[in-house]
Design a protein around this motif. Structure first.
Motif, PDB file in Angstrom:
ATOM      1  N   GLY A 167     -10.236   6.088  -6.347  1.00 33.27           N
ATOM      2  CA  GLY A 167     -10.642   5.606  -5.024  1.00 33.27           C
ATOM      3  C   GLY A 167     -10.861   4.104  -5.004  1.00 33.27           C
ATOM      4  O   GLY A 167     -10.447   3.408  -4.065  1.00 33.27           O
ATOM      5  N   VAL A 168     -11.488   3.584  -6.040  1.00 35.97           N
ATOM      6  CA  VAL A 168     -11.691   2.134  -6.148  1.00 35.97           C
ATOM      7  C   VAL A 168     -10.341   1.426  -6.248  1.00 35.97           C
ATOM      8  O   VAL A 168     -10.117   0.379  -5.624  1.00 35.97           O
ATOM      9  CB  VAL A 168     -12.594   1.801  -7.355  1.00 35.97           C
ATOM     10  N   LEU A 169      -9.417   2.016  -7.010  1.00 39.60           N
ATOM     11  CA  LEU A 169      -8.091   1.412  -7.149  1.00 39.60           C
ATOM     12  C   LEU A 169      -7.300   1.457  -5.846  1.00 39.60           C
ATOM     13  O   LEU A 169      -6.539   0.536  -5.547  1.00 39.60           O
ATOM     14  CB  LEU A 169      -7.319   2.091  -8.282  1.00 39.60           C
ATOM     15  N   VAL A 170      -7.483   2.502  -5.041  1.00 37.31           N
ATOM     16  CA  VAL A 170      -6.836   2.550  -3.721  1.00 37.31           C
ATOM     17  C   VAL A 170      -7.379   1.426  -2.839  1.00 37.31           C
ATOM     18  O   VAL A 170      -6.616   0.763  -2.127  1.00 37.31           O
ATOM     19  CB  VAL A 170      -7.012   3.932  -3.049  1.00 37.31           C
ATOM     20  N   ALA A 171      -8.683   1.192  -2.892  1.00 33.38           N
ATOM     21  CA  ALA A 171      -9.264   0.085  -2.125  1.00 33.38           C
ATOM     22  C   ALA A 171      -8.672  -1.246  -2.587  1.00 33.38           C
ATOM     23  O   ALA A 171      -8.357  -2.122  -1.762  1.00 33.38           O
ATOM     24  CB  ALA A 171     -10.785   0.082  -2.271  1.00 33.38           C
ATOM     25  N   TRP A 172      -8.499  -1.414  -3.893  1.00 31.52           N
ATOM     26  CA  TRP A 172      -7.882  -2.630  -4.426  1.00 31.52           C
ATOM     27  C   TRP A 172      -6.427  -2.721  -3.970  1.00 31.52           C
ATOM     28  O   TRP A 172      -5.942  -3.791  -3.596  1.00 31.52           O
ATOM     29  CB  TRP A 172      -7.995  -2.621  -5.942  1.00 31.52           C
TER      30      TRP A 172
ATOM     31  N   LEU B 247       0.845  -1.198   0.000  1.00 29.79           N
ATOM     32  CA  LEU B 247       0.000   0.000   0.000  1.00 29.79           C
ATOM     33  C   LEU B 247       0.882   1.251   0.000  1.00 29.79           C
ATOM     34  O   LEU B 247       0.669   2.174  -0.787  1.00 29.79           O
ATOM     35  CB  LEU B 247      -0.933   0.006   1.212  1.00 29.79           C
ATOM     36  N   ARG B 248       1.883   1.268   0.848  1.00 26.67           N
ATOM     37  CA  ARG B 248       2.797   2.424   0.899  1.00 26.67           C
ATOM     38  C   ARG B 248       3.559   2.574  -0.413  1.00 26.67           C
ATOM     39  O   ARG B 248       3.740   3.691  -0.902  1.00 26.67           O
ATOM     40  CB  ARG B 248       3.770   2.273   2.057  1.00 26.67           C
ATOM     41  N   LEU B 249       4.019   1.452  -0.956  1.00 28.11           N
ATOM     42  CA  LEU B 249       4.723   1.484  -2.236  1.00 28.11           C
ATOM     43  C   LEU B 249       3.824   2.066  -3.320  1.00 28.11           C
ATOM     44  O   LEU B 249       4.223   2.974  -4.054  1.00 28.11           O
ATOM     45  CB  LEU B 249       5.177   0.074  -2.627  1.00 28.11           C
ATOM     46  N   GLY B 250       2.601   1.564  -3.426  1.00 29.45           N
ATOM     47  CA  GLY B 250       1.678   2.033  -4.451  1.00 29.45           C
ATOM     48  C   GLY B 250       1.306   3.489  -4.282  1.00 29.45           C
ATOM     49  O   GLY B 250       1.313   4.266  -5.252  1.00 29.45           O
ATOM     50  N   LEU B 251       0.988   3.894  -3.056  1.00 29.82           N
ATOM     51  CA  LEU B 251       0.614   5.297  -2.831  1.00 29.82           C
ATOM     52  C   LEU B 251       1.811   6.226  -3.005  1.00 29.82           C
ATOM     53  O   LEU B 251       1.667   7.341  -3.515  1.00 29.82           O
ATOM     54  CB  LEU B 251      -0.004   5.463  -1.443  1.00 29.82           C
TER      55      LEU B 251
ATOM     56  N   GLY C 158       0.965  -3.719  -6.729  1.00 23.63           N
ATOM     57  CA  GLY C 158       1.056  -2.431  -6.038  1.00 23.63           C
ATOM     58  C   GLY C 158       1.658  -1.349  -6.914  1.00 23.63           C
ATOM     59  O   GLY C 158       1.172  -0.213  -6.953  1.00 23.63           O
ATOM     60  N   ILE C 159       2.699  -1.700  -7.654  1.00 22.71           N
ATOM     61  CA  ILE C 159       3.344  -0.736  -8.554  1.00 22.71           C
ATOM     62  C   ILE C 159       2.385  -0.355  -9.689  1.00 22.71           C
ATOM     63  O   ILE C 159       2.234   0.821 -10.018  1.00 22.71           O
ATOM     64  CB  ILE C 159       4.660  -1.314  -9.112  1.00 22.71           C
ATOM     65  N   GLY C 160       1.742  -1.354 -10.277  1.00 24.30           N
ATOM     66  CA  GLY C 160       0.815  -1.086 -11.372  1.00 24.30           C
ATOM     67  C   GLY C 160      -0.333  -0.185 -10.947  1.00 24.30           C
ATOM     68  O   GLY C 160      -0.661   0.790 -11.622  1.00 24.30           O
ATOM     69  N   LEU C 161      -0.942  -0.518  -9.811  1.00 28.70           N
ATOM     70  CA  LEU C 161      -2.058   0.301  -9.330  1.00 28.70           C
ATOM     71  C   LEU C 161      -1.589   1.706  -8.962  1.00 28.70           C
ATOM     72  O   LEU C 161      -2.292   2.689  -9.216  1.00 28.70           O
ATOM     73  CB  LEU C 161      -2.735  -0.376  -8.135  1.00 28.70           C
ATOM     74  N   GLY C 162      -0.410   1.819  -8.375  1.00 25.91           N
ATOM     75  CA  GLY C 162       0.135   3.141  -8.038  1.00 25.91           C
ATOM     76  C   GLY C 162       0.310   4.011  -9.272  1.00 25.91           C
ATOM     77  O   GLY C 162      -0.018   5.205  -9.259  1.00 25.91           O
ATOM     78  N   CYS C 163       0.812   3.415 -10.358  1.00 21.97           N
ATOM     79  CA  CYS C 163       0.973   4.170 -11.613  1.00 21.97           C
ATOM     80  C   CYS C 163      -0.374   4.655 -12.137  1.00 21.97           C
ATOM     81  O   CYS C 163      -0.506   5.818 -12.539  1.00 21.97           O
ATOM     82  CB  CYS C 163       1.644   3.291 -12.663  1.00 21.97           C
ATOM     83  N   VAL C 164      -1.373   3.779 -12.125  1.00 23.16           N
ATOM     84  CA  VAL C 164      -2.696   4.158 -12.649  1.00 23.16           C
ATOM     85  C   VAL C 164      -3.333   5.227 -11.762  1.00 23.16           C
ATOM     86  O   VAL C 164      -3.902   6.206 -12.272  1.00 23.16           O
ATOM     87  CB  VAL C 164      -3.614   2.919 -12.768  1.00 23.16           C
ATOM     88  N   ILE C 165      -3.233   5.078 -10.455  1.00 25.84           N
ATOM     89  CA  ILE C 165      -3.827   6.059  -9.530  1.00 25.84           C
ATOM     90  C   ILE C 165      -3.195   7.429  -9.730  1.00 25.84           C
ATOM     91  O   ILE C 165      -3.895   8.443  -9.873  1.00 25.84           O
ATOM     92  CB  ILE C 165      -3.678   5.587  -8.065  1.00 25.84           C
ATOM     93  N   GLY C 166      -1.873   7.492  -9.756  1.00 27.95           N
ATOM     94  CA  GLY C 166      -1.184   8.771  -9.939  1.00 27.95           C
ATOM     95  C   GLY C 166      -1.535   9.432 -11.259  1.00 27.95           C
ATOM     96  O   GLY C 166      -1.779  10.639 -11.328  1.00 27.95           O
TER      97      GLY C 166
END
Length: 178
Positions: A91-96, A19-23, A106-114
């Motif tokens: 927000g949905v991706l942060v929950a995921w 979670l920390r890595l992704g955020l 985590g890396i993939g979702l972090g890229c999409v969220i940012g």
């Protein structure tokens, strides 16, 4: 679930680390995206023009009022609606991300969220997304994508992020990259 210990003795559950890595990555993408857009819009593209860098790469100024590649940019949806949708998706991706089992996810979702938040900020600030990178790939036979539609750091991060999420979902990759 095992608990790991960091160099400073701080313990964290593995999912919390992802979670920390992704955020953290989402924040890096967001800052890099917004910084490059501000620089390009107010310095490089003032006034707007085409700046060839190589035979296959140029700086351009394109205002994308729709979603991907200008789709739905006919005014049907306002910039605030598209920005709101991007924030809801983020927000949905942060929950995921909170349940991510692998670092790759985590890396993939972090890229999409940012990237999603970066483009949402553009829609609220300018009413459109600032795209400024244009590439042509001579060995692609389809003229449909040559030159490739203009894009920005957020778009590149979203594309890489989606590819990583898809890669993470492949059964052999999931086992090997855990």
């Amino acid at each position: 679930m095992p608990v790991t210990s960091g160099a400073d003795g701080f313990t964290m559950k593995p999912k919390r680390g992802r979670l920390r890595l992704g955020l953290g990555l989402a924040l890096v993408v967001l800052v890099l995206d917004q910084a490059t857009k501000l620089y390009v819009v107010y310095s490089v593209m003032d006034p707007p023009r085409r700046i060839p860098v190589t035979d296959w790469f140029e700086w351009v100024m394109v205002w994308n009022r729709g979603v991907s590649f200008g789709f739905l940019g006919d005014g049907t949806f306002g910039p605030y609606a598209l920005a709101g949708l991007a924030v809801v998706i983020a927000g949905v991706l942060v929950a995921w991300l909170r349940t991510a089992e692998t670092g790759l996810l985590g890396i993939g979702l972090g890229c999409v969220i940012g990237g999603a938040v970066g483009n949402a900020i553009d829609r609220v600030h300018w009413g459109a997304v600032a795209d400024f990178v244009s590439i042509s790939v001579p060995f692609i036979p389809l003229r449909l994508f040559n030159p490739w539609p203009a894009f920005n750091v957020a778009d590149a991060a979203i594309t890489v992020g989606v590819l990583l999420v898809l890669l993470d979902g492949l059964p052999p990759a999931r086992k090997a990259l855990k």
